[in-house]
Design a protein around this motif. Sequence first.
Motif, PDB file in Angstrom:
ATOM      1  N   LEU A  42       5.437   4.957  13.091  1.00 54.91           N
ATOM      2  CA  LEU A  42       4.790   4.098  14.079  1.00 54.91           C
ATOM      3  C   LEU A  42       5.282   2.654  14.002  1.00 54.91           C
ATOM      4  CD1 LEU A  42       2.570   4.345  16.242  1.00 54.91           C
ATOM      5  CD2 LEU A  42       0.937   3.685  14.494  1.00 54.91           C
ATOM      6  N   GLU A  43       5.776   2.254  12.835  1.00 59.91           N
ATOM      7  CA  GLU A  43       6.237   0.870  12.667  1.00 59.91           C
ATOM      8  C   GLU A  43       7.323   0.497  13.659  1.00 59.91           C
ATOM      9  OE1 GLU A  43       5.511   2.879  10.232  1.00 59.91           O
ATOM     10  OE2 GLU A  43       4.529   1.796   8.603  1.00 59.91           O
ATOM     11  N   THR A  44       8.110   1.475  14.123  1.00 54.87           N
ATOM     12  CA  THR A  44       9.167   1.154  15.083  1.00 54.87           C
ATOM     13  C   THR A  44       8.605   0.592  16.386  1.00 54.87           C
ATOM     14  OG1 THR A  44       9.225   3.436  15.899  1.00 54.87           O
ATOM     15  CG2 THR A  44      10.798   2.856  14.175  1.00 54.87           C
ATOM     16  N   THR A  59      -5.727  -6.883  14.839  1.00 54.31           N
ATOM     17  CA  THR A  59      -6.460  -5.830  15.542  1.00 54.31           C
ATOM     18  C   THR A  59      -5.564  -4.604  15.781  1.00 54.31           C
ATOM     19  OG1 THR A  59      -6.027  -6.866  17.688  1.00 54.31           O
ATOM     20  CG2 THR A  59      -8.123  -7.381  16.633  1.00 54.31           C
ATOM     21  N   ILE A  60      -4.261  -4.846  15.965  1.00 53.50           N
ATOM     22  CA  ILE A  60      -3.321  -3.725  16.060  1.00 53.50           C
ATOM     23  C   ILE A  60      -3.313  -2.971  14.735  1.00 53.50           C
ATOM     24  CG2 ILE A  60      -0.859  -3.139  16.214  1.00 53.50           C
ATOM     25  CD1 ILE A  60      -0.610  -5.459  18.280  1.00 53.50           C
ATOM     26  N   ALA A  61      -3.246  -3.724  13.626  1.00 54.13           N
ATOM     27  CA  ALA A  61      -3.246  -3.096  12.292  1.00 54.13           C
ATOM     28  C   ALA A  61      -4.522  -2.305  12.062  1.00 54.13           C
ATOM     29  CB  ALA A  61      -3.081  -4.168  11.214  1.00 54.13           C
ATOM     30  N   LEU A  62      -5.665  -2.855  12.461  1.00 53.51           N
ATOM     31  CA  LEU A  62      -6.936  -2.149  12.284  1.00 53.51           C
ATOM     32  C   LEU A  62      -6.953  -0.841  13.067  1.00 53.51           C
ATOM     33  CD1 LEU A  62      -9.833  -2.031  11.202  1.00 53.51           C
ATOM     34  CD2 LEU A  62     -10.547  -3.344  13.216  1.00 53.51           C
ATOM     35  N   ALA A  63      -6.474  -0.883  14.308  1.00 51.41           N
ATOM     36  CA  ALA A  63      -6.471   0.330  15.142  1.00 51.41           C
ATOM     37  C   ALA A  63      -5.590   1.413  14.531  1.00 51.41           C
ATOM     38  CB  ALA A  63      -5.987  -0.011  16.556  1.00 51.41           C
ATOM     39  N   ILE A  64      -4.398   1.058  14.093  1.00 55.76           N
ATOM     40  CA  ILE A  64      -3.509   2.089  13.558  1.00 55.76           C
ATOM     41  C   ILE A  64      -3.984   2.560  12.182  1.00 55.76           C
ATOM     42  CG2 ILE A  64      -1.545   1.393  14.959  1.00 55.76           C
ATOM     43  CD1 ILE A  64      -0.335   0.015  12.528  1.00 55.76           C
ATOM     44  N   TRP A  65      -4.653   1.692  11.440  1.00 57.23           N
ATOM     45  CA  TRP A  65      -5.208   2.080  10.136  1.00 57.23           C
ATOM     46  C   TRP A  65      -6.298   3.133  10.325  1.00 57.23           C
ATOM     47  CZ3 TRP A  65     -10.030   0.560   7.727  1.00 57.23           C
ATOM     48  CH2 TRP A  65     -10.091   0.806   6.349  1.00 57.23           C
ATOM     49  N   LEU A  66      -7.188   2.905  11.289  1.00 56.87           N
ATOM     50  CA  LEU A  66      -8.264   3.863  11.554  1.00 56.87           C
ATOM     51  C   LEU A  66      -7.708   5.192  12.073  1.00 56.87           C
ATOM     52  CD1 LEU A  66     -10.912   1.466  13.167  1.00 56.87           C
ATOM     53  CD2 LEU A  66     -11.006   2.526  10.893  1.00 56.87           C
ATOM     54  N   ILE A 147      -5.439   6.641   0.691  1.00 56.49           N
ATOM     55  CA  ILE A 147      -4.860   6.479   2.028  1.00 56.49           C
ATOM     56  C   ILE A 147      -5.289   5.130   2.609  1.00 56.49           C
ATOM     57  CG2 ILE A 147      -4.922   7.331   4.414  1.00 56.49           C
ATOM     58  CD1 ILE A 147      -3.179   9.077   2.766  1.00 56.49           C
ATOM     59  N   ALA A 148      -6.583   4.821   2.486  1.00 54.26           N
ATOM     60  CA  ALA A 148      -7.092   3.558   3.016  1.00 54.26           C
ATOM     61  C   ALA A 148      -6.404   2.368   2.349  1.00 54.26           C
ATOM     62  CB  ALA A 148      -8.608   3.475   2.814  1.00 54.26           C
ATOM     63  N   LEU A 149      -6.236   2.433   1.033  1.00 55.93           N
ATOM     64  CA  LEU A 149      -5.605   1.333   0.305  1.00 55.93           C
ATOM     65  C   LEU A 149      -4.122   1.214   0.644  1.00 55.93           C
ATOM     66  CD1 LEU A 149      -5.648  -0.881  -1.884  1.00 55.93           C
ATOM     67  CD2 LEU A 149      -5.200   0.924  -3.565  1.00 55.93           C
ATOM     68  N   SER A 150      -3.392   2.316   0.527  1.00 56.11           N
ATOM     69  CA  SER A 150      -1.937   2.244   0.716  1.00 56.11           C
ATOM     70  C   SER A 150      -1.565   1.886   2.151  1.00 56.11           C
ATOM     71  CB  SER A 150      -1.279   3.557   0.295  1.00 56.11           C
ATOM     72  OG  SER A 150      -1.763   4.629   1.062  1.00 56.11           O
ATOM     73  N   ARG A 151      -2.171   2.568   3.101  1.00 53.46           N
ATOM     74  CA  ARG A 151      -1.853   2.251   4.497  1.00 53.46           C
ATOM     75  C   ARG A 151      -2.431   0.901   4.914  1.00 53.46           C
ATOM     76  NH1 ARG A 151       1.760   5.692   7.367  1.00 53.46           N
ATOM     77  NH2 ARG A 151       2.536   6.928   5.635  1.00 53.46           N
ATOM     78  N   GLY A 152      -3.545   0.511   4.306  1.00 59.17           N
ATOM     79  CA  GLY A 152      -4.086  -0.823   4.576  1.00 59.17           C
ATOM     80  C   GLY A 152      -3.133  -1.911   4.114  1.00 59.17           C
ATOM     81  N   ARG A 154       0.037  -1.624   3.764  1.00 58.09           N
ATOM     82  CA  ARG A 154       1.228  -1.548   4.621  1.00 58.09           C
ATOM     83  C   ARG A 154       0.983  -2.179   5.986  1.00 58.09           C
ATOM     84  NH1 ARG A 154       4.659   4.029   5.086  1.00 58.09           N
ATOM     85  NH2 ARG A 154       6.005   3.500   6.816  1.00 58.09           N
ATOM     86  N   TYR A 155      -0.071  -1.747   6.673  1.00 62.89           N
ATOM     87  CA  TYR A 155      -0.295  -2.208   8.040  1.00 62.89           C
ATOM     88  C   TYR A 155      -0.779  -3.661   8.108  1.00 62.89           C
ATOM     89  CZ  TYR A 155      -0.011   2.779   9.247  1.00 62.89           C
ATOM     90  OH  TYR A 155       0.387   4.075   9.413  1.00 62.89           O
TER      91      TYR A 155
END
Length: 197
Positions: A42-44, A59-66, A147-152, A154-155
Amino acid sequence: MMRDTTSDPDTDAHDLLHRLAQHRTGLAAASFAESTVAPIPLETVVVPLMVGHPRRALTIALAIWLGCLAGAALFYGIGLWLADPVVRPALAALGLEQDFAEMTDRLGTDGLFWTVFLVSFSPVPMQLATLGAGAAGGNVVSFLAVIALSRGLRYFGLAILAQIVGPRIARAGVPKRVLIPAMIGLLAVVWGISRLV
């Protein structure tokens, strides 16, 4: 006098990317798809959106994190309840049975937390880790926490970086209709090369 109904492709692409940056539901759905069935990171798409719209980066990061959390939870459940009847035959058909077996072994020997944490930052498909964690019967609370920590990290890390870099690029006068597609193309090429190496 007839009105010209032809559209400018540059304007259409810019409008589409602008709407995507504003609609968190679509981004969450894209993140859900990326964490389950879509093999393209998704980062692309979201990094150029964050850089092009730095005020919306968090807010983009929050949406993709959820969206990622929801997709990871779904695949954990599929791995837990449907490993033998569905997951293993499907992965065998895709030629990924050996990779899945190795991932499941790593989850058992190296531990769920560190294996999933490291996979979150590597080019290894996240789906193998989420399905493997379920198939190995890993602790669901630990799984969701990692998952929450690692992707958090990152995003939200990318969002903070975009908030720093985005305004500087804007001051340089690079138009968003050029910047965002160019960054998407560059990141897609980098991702493609990383898959070949």
